[in-house]
Write a protein that holds these residues in place. Structure first.
Motif, PDB file in Angstrom:
ATOM      1  N   GLY A  24       0.797  -1.217   0.000  1.00 23.97           N
ATOM      2  CA  GLY A  24       0.000   0.000   0.000  1.00 23.97           C
ATOM      3  C   GLY A  24       0.833   1.271   0.000  1.00 23.97           C
ATOM      4  N   ASP A  25       2.119   1.166   0.301  1.00 21.87           N
ATOM      5  CA  ASP A  25       3.003   2.332   0.229  1.00 21.87           C
ATOM      6  C   ASP A  25       3.160   2.762  -1.223  1.00 21.87           C
ATOM      7  N   HIS A  26       3.555   4.004  -1.416  1.00 25.08           N
ATOM      8  CA  HIS A  26       3.826   4.517  -2.746  1.00 25.08           C
ATOM      9  C   HIS A  26       5.322   4.751  -2.884  1.00 25.08           C
ATOM     10  N   VAL A  27       5.856   4.370  -4.046  1.00 19.86           N
ATOM     11  CA  VAL A  27       7.295   4.488  -4.297  1.00 19.86           C
ATOM     12  C   VAL A  27       7.532   5.031  -5.700  1.00 19.86           C
ATOM     13  N   PHE A  28       8.683   5.674  -5.870  1.00 21.29           N
ATOM     14  CA  PHE A  28       9.143   6.060  -7.194  1.00 21.29           C
ATOM     15  C   PHE A  28       9.946   4.905  -7.761  1.00 21.29           C
ATOM     16  N   VAL A  29       9.901   4.713  -9.080  1.00 22.98           N
ATOM     17  CA  VAL A  29      10.647   3.657  -9.750  1.00 22.98           C
ATOM     18  C   VAL A  29      11.784   4.292 -10.539  1.00 22.98           C
ATOM     19  N   ARG A  30      12.978   3.731 -10.401  1.00 20.59           N
ATOM     20  CA  ARG A  30      14.150   4.255 -11.092  1.00 20.59           C
ATOM     21  C   ARG A  30      14.086   3.901 -12.575  1.00 20.59           C
ATOM     22  N   VAL A  31      14.403   4.880 -13.405  1.00 19.81           N
ATOM     23  CA  VAL A  31      14.460   4.693 -14.858  1.00 19.81           C
ATOM     24  C   VAL A  31      15.916   4.800 -15.255  1.00 19.81           C
ATOM     25  N   ALA A  32      16.429   3.789 -15.907  1.00 24.31           N
ATOM     26  CA  ALA A  32      17.830   3.794 -16.328  1.00 24.31           C
ATOM     27  C   ALA A  32      17.939   4.371 -17.732  1.00 24.31           C
ATOM     28  N   PRO A  33      18.630   5.509 -17.892  1.00 20.38           N
ATOM     29  CA  PRO A  33      18.788   6.065 -19.244  1.00 20.38           C
ATOM     30  C   PRO A  33      19.729   5.213 -20.076  1.00 20.38           C
ATOM     31  N   MET A  34      19.400   5.068 -21.351  1.00 18.56           N
ATOM     32  CA  MET A  34      20.238   4.290 -22.260  1.00 18.56           C
ATOM     33  C   MET A  34      20.717   5.193 -23.382  1.00 18.56           C
ATOM     34  N   LYS A  35      21.927   5.003 -23.810  1.00 16.74           N
ATOM     35  CA  LYS A  35      22.501   5.834 -24.856  1.00 16.74           C
ATOM     36  C   LYS A  35      21.746   5.647 -26.170  1.00 16.74           C
ATOM     37  N   GLY A  36      21.305   6.758 -26.737  1.00 11.30           N
ATOM     38  CA  GLY A  36      20.627   6.707 -28.022  1.00 11.30           C
ATOM     39  C   GLY A  36      19.153   6.367 -27.960  1.00 11.30           C
ATOM     40  N   VAL A  37      18.606   6.088 -26.785  1.00 12.33           N
ATOM     41  CA  VAL A  37      17.197   5.732 -26.654  1.00 12.33           C
ATOM     42  C   VAL A  37      16.498   6.843 -25.888  1.00 12.33           C
ATOM     43  N   MET A  38      15.419   7.351 -26.465  1.00 13.17           N
ATOM     44  CA  MET A  38      14.669   8.404 -25.791  1.00 13.17           C
ATOM     45  C   MET A  38      13.511   7.785 -25.037  1.00 13.17           C
ATOM     46  N   ARG A  39      13.524   7.935 -23.731  1.00 13.67           N
ATOM     47  CA  ARG A  39      12.422   7.476 -22.899  1.00 13.67           C
ATOM     48  C   ARG A  39      11.958   8.632 -22.037  1.00 13.67           C
ATOM     49  N   PHE A  40      10.677   8.781 -21.895  1.00  9.79           N
ATOM     50  CA  PHE A  40      10.098   9.785 -21.016  1.00  9.79           C
ATOM     51  C   PHE A  40      10.590  11.186 -21.346  1.00  9.79           C
ATOM     52  N   ARG A  41      10.597  11.534 -22.626  1.00 11.09           N
ATOM     53  CA  ARG A  41      10.810  12.864 -23.175  1.00 11.09           C
ATOM     54  C   ARG A  41      12.247  13.354 -23.254  1.00 11.09           C
ATOM     55  N   LYS A  42      13.131  12.968 -22.392  1.00  8.23           N
ATOM     56  CA  LYS A  42      14.478  13.531 -22.373  1.00  8.23           C
ATOM     57  C   LYS A  42      15.507  12.430 -22.558  1.00  8.23           C
ATOM     58  N   PRO A 105       7.325  -1.233 -30.048  1.00 10.49           N
ATOM     59  CA  PRO A 105       7.695  -2.538 -29.476  1.00 10.49           C
ATOM     60  C   PRO A 105       9.091  -2.556 -28.852  1.00 10.49           C
ATOM     61  N   TYR A 106       9.945  -1.585 -29.211  1.00  4.86           N
ATOM     62  CA  TYR A 106      11.298  -1.529 -28.653  1.00  4.86           C
ATOM     63  C   TYR A 106      11.394  -0.580 -27.472  1.00  4.86           C
ATOM     64  N   MET A 107      10.240  -0.203 -26.893  1.00  3.04           N
ATOM     65  CA  MET A 107      10.164   0.683 -25.727  1.00  3.04           C
ATOM     66  C   MET A 107      10.742   2.067 -26.013  1.00  3.04           C
ATOM     67  N   THR A 108      10.554   2.584 -27.222  1.00  2.00           N
ATOM     68  CA  THR A 108      10.952   3.936 -27.588  1.00  2.00           C
ATOM     69  C   THR A 108       9.729   4.661 -28.131  1.00  2.00           C
ATOM     70  N   TYR A 109       9.857   5.950 -28.327  1.00  2.00           N
ATOM     71  CA  TYR A 109       8.777   6.697 -28.920  1.00  2.00           C
ATOM     72  C   TYR A 109       9.340   7.854 -29.723  1.00  2.00           C
ATOM     73  N   GLU A 110       8.513   8.404 -30.584  1.00  2.00           N
ATOM     74  CA  GLU A 110       8.937   9.508 -31.438  1.00  2.00           C
ATOM     75  C   GLU A 110       8.466  10.812 -30.807  1.00  2.00           C
ATOM     76  N   GLU A 111       9.376  11.741 -30.634  1.00  2.00           N
ATOM     77  CA  GLU A 111       9.039  13.024 -30.039  1.00  2.00           C
ATOM     78  C   GLU A 111       8.649  14.010 -31.138  1.00  2.00           C
ATOM     79  N   ARG A 112       7.514  14.675 -30.956  1.00  2.00           N
ATOM     80  CA  ARG A 112       7.009  15.633 -31.911  1.00  2.00           C
ATOM     81  C   ARG A 112       6.810  16.966 -31.218  1.00  2.00           C
ATOM     82  N   PRO A 113       7.108  18.094 -31.890  1.00  2.00           N
ATOM     83  CA  PRO A 113       6.873  19.392 -31.263  1.00  2.00           C
ATOM     84  C   PRO A 113       5.386  19.679 -31.138  1.00  2.00           C
ATOM     85  N   VAL A 114       5.036  20.392 -30.092  1.00  2.00           N
ATOM     86  CA  VAL A 114       3.630  20.730 -29.826  1.00  2.00           C
ATOM     87  C   VAL A 114       3.379  22.154 -30.262  1.00  2.00           C
TER      88      VAL A 114
END
Length: 114
Positions: A24-42, A105-114
């Protein structure tokens, strides 16, 4: 050799944090950045290290917890080691903005300007 091993063990023991979470506790999950892969906008330095607070569903092992992930992260395994979690202290003024991502499917996404 024996003295070197004991010295290294003493260094490791002082730095180890024994974390324990309850269901029931709430926790943050660590995201490991990978070279050349864009995850979560940055990417690289500006990439977030931890993402939104998730609820702990149950304790799998002594150091592993099952976390409730949203459907947008359905491809991510929901059991995390305690080293990948950070405690979330709730604050009423804390506002989180999380927009759903369309992941490939490779856990990446395309960033588009808003």
């Amino acid at each position: 050799m024996k003295t070197t091993q004991s010295r290294q063990k003493s260094y490791a023991d002082h730095r180890r944090r024994y974390l324990e979470f309850a269901v029931g506790d709430h926790v943050f999950v660590r995201v490991a950045p990978m070279k050349g892969v864009m995850r979560f906008r940055k990417k690289w330095k500006l990439a977030p290290r931890f993402i939104e607070p998730f609820e702990i569903l149950d304790r799998v092992e002594t150091l592993a917890y099952r976390v409730a992930l949203p459907p947008s992260l359905a491809r991510v395994h929901n059991v995390f080691h305690v080293s990948m979690l950070r405690n979330y202290v709730s604050n009423l003024s804390h506002v989180l903005s999380f927009e759903p991502l369309q992941l490939s499917p490779y856990m990446t996404y395309e960033e588009r300007p808003v």
